[in-house]
Design an enzyme around this catalytic site. Structure first.
Site, PDB file in Angstrom:
ATOM      1  N   CYS A   1       0.989  -1.329   0.034  1.00 52.66           N
ATOM      2  CA  CYS A   1       0.083  -0.125   0.052  1.00 52.66           C
ATOM      3  C   CYS A   1       1.046   1.276   0.109  1.00 52.66           C
ATOM      4  O   CYS A   1       0.442   2.363  -0.456  1.00 52.66           O
ATOM      5  CB  CYS A   1      -1.052  -0.083   1.094  1.00 52.66           C
ATOM      6  SG  CYS A   1      -2.132  -1.272   1.366  1.00 52.66           S
TER       7      CYS A   1
ATOM      8  N   HIS B   1      -3.709   7.252   2.016  1.00 48.77           N
ATOM      9  CA  HIS B   1      -3.931   5.635   1.586  1.00 48.77           C
ATOM     10  C   HIS B   1      -5.319   5.379   2.026  1.00 48.77           C
ATOM     11  O   HIS B   1      -5.823   5.732   3.008  1.00 48.77           O
ATOM     12  CB  HIS B   1      -2.943   4.713   2.118  1.00 48.77           C
ATOM     13  CG  HIS B   1      -3.210   3.538   1.666  1.00 48.77           C
ATOM     14  ND1 HIS B   1      -3.669   2.813   0.626  1.00 48.77           N
ATOM     15  CD2 HIS B   1      -3.545   2.283   2.685  1.00 48.77           C
ATOM     16  CE1 HIS B   1      -3.807   1.775   0.616  1.00 48.77           C
ATOM     17  NE2 HIS B   1      -3.907   1.172   1.614  1.00 48.77           N
TER      18      HIS B   1
ATOM     19  N   ASN C   1     -10.175  -0.523  -1.315  1.00 50.24           N
ATOM     20  CA  ASN C   1      -8.668  -0.368  -1.239  1.00 50.24           C
ATOM     21  C   ASN C   1      -7.880  -0.726  -2.389  1.00 50.24           C
ATOM     22  O   ASN C   1      -8.056  -1.809  -2.550  1.00 50.24           O
ATOM     23  CB  ASN C   1      -8.159  -0.960   0.201  1.00 50.24           C
ATOM     24  CG  ASN C   1      -6.616  -0.812   0.348  1.00 50.24           C
ATOM     25  OD1 ASN C   1      -5.827  -0.447  -0.453  1.00 50.24           O
ATOM     26  ND2 ASN C   1      -6.124  -1.424   1.273  1.00 50.24           N
TER      27      ASN C   1
HETATM   28  N1  ACO Z   1     -18.744  -9.535   6.679  1.00 50.84           N
HETATM   29  C1  ACO Z   1     -19.306  -9.625   8.006  1.00 50.84           C
HETATM   30  N2  ACO Z   1     -18.537  -9.985   9.194  1.00 50.84           N
HETATM   31  C2  ACO Z   1     -17.185  -9.996   8.889  1.00 50.84           C
HETATM   32  C3  ACO Z   1     -16.463  -9.944   7.764  1.00 50.84           C
HETATM   33  C4  ACO Z   1     -17.270  -9.430   6.697  1.00 50.84           C
HETATM   34  N3  ACO Z   1     -16.947  -9.122   5.577  1.00 50.84           N
HETATM   35  N4  ACO Z   1     -15.197  -9.775   7.900  1.00 50.84           N
HETATM   36  C5  ACO Z   1     -15.048 -10.168   9.174  1.00 50.84           C
HETATM   37  N5  ACO Z   1     -16.226 -10.292   9.771  1.00 50.84           N
HETATM   38  C6  ACO Z   1     -16.676 -10.559  11.343  1.00 50.84           C
HETATM   39  C7  ACO Z   1     -15.206 -11.307  12.032  1.00 50.84           C
HETATM   40  O1  ACO Z   1     -15.361 -12.756  11.707  1.00 50.84           O
HETATM   41  C8  ACO Z   1     -15.726 -10.984  13.297  1.00 50.84           C
HETATM   42  O2  ACO Z   1     -16.473 -11.868  13.977  1.00 50.84           O
HETATM   43  P1  ACO Z   1     -16.377 -12.450  15.399  1.00 50.84           P
HETATM   44  O3  ACO Z   1     -16.468 -11.376  16.396  1.00 50.84           O
HETATM   45  O4  ACO Z   1     -17.482 -13.716  15.494  1.00 50.84           O
HETATM   46  O5  ACO Z   1     -14.980 -13.208  15.185  1.00 50.84           O
HETATM   47  C9  ACO Z   1     -16.364  -9.576  13.403  1.00 50.84           C
HETATM   48  O6  ACO Z   1     -16.939  -9.527  11.949  1.00 50.84           O
HETATM   49  C10 ACO Z   1     -15.538  -8.357  13.633  1.00 50.84           C
HETATM   50  O7  ACO Z   1     -14.077  -8.445  13.285  1.00 50.84           O
HETATM   51  P2  ACO Z   1     -13.226  -7.522  13.592  1.00 50.84           P
HETATM   52  O8  ACO Z   1     -11.947  -8.145  13.058  1.00 50.84           O
HETATM   53  O9  ACO Z   1     -13.158  -7.297  14.937  1.00 50.84           O
HETATM   54  O10 ACO Z   1     -13.679  -6.330  12.675  1.00 50.84           O
HETATM   55  P3  ACO Z   1     -12.884  -4.996  12.833  1.00 50.84           P
HETATM   56  O11 ACO Z   1     -13.963  -3.870  13.370  1.00 50.84           O
HETATM   57  O12 ACO Z   1     -11.471  -4.866  13.250  1.00 50.84           O
HETATM   58  O13 ACO Z   1     -12.901  -4.549  11.286  1.00 50.84           O
HETATM   59  C11 ACO Z   1     -11.333  -4.877   9.383  1.00 50.84           C
HETATM   60  C12 ACO Z   1     -12.184  -5.363  10.440  1.00 50.84           C
HETATM   61  C13 ACO Z   1     -12.434  -3.953   8.458  1.00 50.84           C
HETATM   62  C14 ACO Z   1     -10.631  -5.817   8.497  1.00 50.84           C
HETATM   63  C15 ACO Z   1     -10.562  -3.978  10.030  1.00 50.84           C
HETATM   64  O14 ACO Z   1      -9.864  -4.505  11.070  1.00 50.84           O
HETATM   65  C16 ACO Z   1      -9.429  -3.212   9.236  1.00 50.84           C
HETATM   66  O15 ACO Z   1      -9.679  -2.315   8.290  1.00 50.84           O
HETATM   67  N6  ACO Z   1      -8.281  -3.454   9.335  1.00 50.84           N
HETATM   68  C17 ACO Z   1      -7.307  -2.837   8.724  1.00 50.84           C
HETATM   69  C18 ACO Z   1      -6.906  -3.903   7.425  1.00 50.84           C
HETATM   70  C19 ACO Z   1      -6.711  -3.163   6.159  1.00 50.84           C
HETATM   71  O16 ACO Z   1      -7.162  -2.281   5.687  1.00 50.84           O
HETATM   72  N7  ACO Z   1      -5.849  -3.919   5.259  1.00 50.84           N
HETATM   73  C20 ACO Z   1      -5.457  -3.436   3.886  1.00 50.84           C
HETATM   74  C21 ACO Z   1      -4.149  -3.428   3.557  1.00 50.84           C
HETATM   75  S1  ACO Z   1      -3.007  -2.696   4.672  1.00 50.84           S
HETATM   76  C22 ACO Z   1      -3.541  -1.120   4.650  1.00 50.84           C
HETATM   77  O17 ACO Z   1      -3.831  -0.754   3.623  1.00 50.84           O
HETATM   78  C23 ACO Z   1      -3.608  -0.471   5.876  1.00 50.84           C
END
Ligand code: ACO
Length: 329
Positions: free
Chosen positions: A113, A254, A284
């Protein structure tokens, strides 16, 4: 010595729009979950057979038209990507051939990224030193080529796109690119990676069976480091240039998650009107988010001559960076 300045900017996205509702039909997910957790409403997915170099070449053609120059005028092509058409030849070579930039040399750069910001900083040195006068810098990724369509944790987060900018020397009195900070912290590598297909785990039936050719991510860990890392590179660059956040005309972060963007903007004390957000439309797009952010801002007349602009990024590696420039068009 010259500074490098941006003289043209363009982007290209595939035609196919995939909404959250479309994803609800194939995954255990919901529009509500995706929108509230990430800010994403829709994304673009490449058609079968469409490649990273196709998107990059299309963005480059638009850019050359905008600048009113021929492809043979380009000296160098730097492509930031983690989804090259193939390991080699480089995507830069493929783009050079596709657009007919006969005189140009080029190479790919892998910074996930942060790739575009790394590429922009690298390319700016070629212009700064006087070695090259027209450097095409491209951020392009076809993330659907490395996503597991059955993994709701990653599949909903990304889109396919390419963005490009042209760097040229500044004229007397112009500032162009002022400063940049580039960082990496390899200890974060395990939180976001594609483990298969390289020299560690060459492609085999086994790596495919174990889904090692797809993106693996610990979303929560990445989220935490992303907010902190992006806040650090932005405050550090402002401090060392004696610039207040209120002096910025535009902040182009980003686009990984709207909550990461908002948290960093809030820490900087930036008014929302100064923050570029397009994650809603494109998700993204990895190396493409920053050039798209710049190109869209230019298109929508959000950039004016003399504006101070800050780019910031964070991604797999972990990698991070910030870059400060003055808009000269
Ligand atoms: N739909 C529904 N539920 C989902 C999905 C989905 N697509 N994906 C995950 N869940 C569930 C999980 O399984 C979890 O369930 P559980 O509590 O029963 O285990 C629940 O949702 C909550 O999951 P969390 O990981 O706590 O959710 P969070 O609020 O952290 O959001 C996310 C997840 C969106 C991935 C977030 O952590 C994030 O954006 N992280 C940054 C990652 C990123 O953007 N990476 C890209 C590349 S790096 C960069 O560009 C920075």
């Amino acid at each position: 010595m010259y500074n490098a300045k941006i003289t043209a900017t363009a982007y290209h996205v595939p035609e196919k729009v995939v909404t959250n509702q479309d994803l609800e039909k194939i995954l255990d997910t919901s529009d509500e979950w995706i929108r509230t957790r990430t800010g994403i409403r829709e994304r673009r997915f490449a058609a079968r057979g469409e490649t990273t170099s196709d998107l990059a070449a299309a963005a480059s053609q638009k850019l050359l038209e905008q600048r009113g120059i021929a492809a043979r005028d380009v000296d160098c092509i730097v492509v930031a990507t983690i989804t090259p058409d193939m390991f080699f030849p480089s995507t830069a070579c493929l783009v050079q051939e596709k657009i007919g930039a006969k005189r140009a040399w080029g190479f790919d750069l892998s910074g996930a990224c942060s790739g575009f910001l790394y590429a922009l900083a690298t390319a700016s040195q070629f212009v700064h030193s006087g070695a090259y006068r027209k450097v095409l810098v491209i951020g392009a990724d076809l993330m659907t080529s490395i996503l597991n369509p059955k993994d709701r944790n990653t599949y909903v987060l990304f889109g396919d796109a390419a963005g490009a900018i042209l760097l040229e020397p500044t004229r007397r009195g112009e500032q162009g690119i002022i400063d940049f900070i580039l960082r990496c912290d390899g200890s974060g590598g395990r939180f976001l990676c594609m483990p298969g297909g390289g020299s560690l785990h060459p492609a085999s039936h086994e790596t495919v069976r174990k889904n090692m050719h797809f993106v693996h991510q610990d979303g929560r860990a990445v989220f935490k480091y992303a907010v902190q890392g992006m806040a650090e590179v932005t405050t550090d660059i402002l401090k060392r240039n004696h610039i207040r956040a209120s002096d910025l005309a535009l902040f182009v972060p980003h686009q990984a998650n709207i909550r990461i963007i908002d948290a960093v903007a809030e820490r900087l004390g930036l008014h929302p009107s100064k923050v570029v957000r397009n994650i809603e439309d494109f998700a993204n797009t990895t190396a493409a988010t920053l050039p798209i952010g710049i190109a869209e801002s230019h298109e929508r007349r959000r950039l004016h001559k003399g504006d101070l602009v800050l780019l910031a990024t964070f991604g797999a590696g972990f990698t991070s960076g910030s870059l400060l420039f003055r808009w000269t068009l």
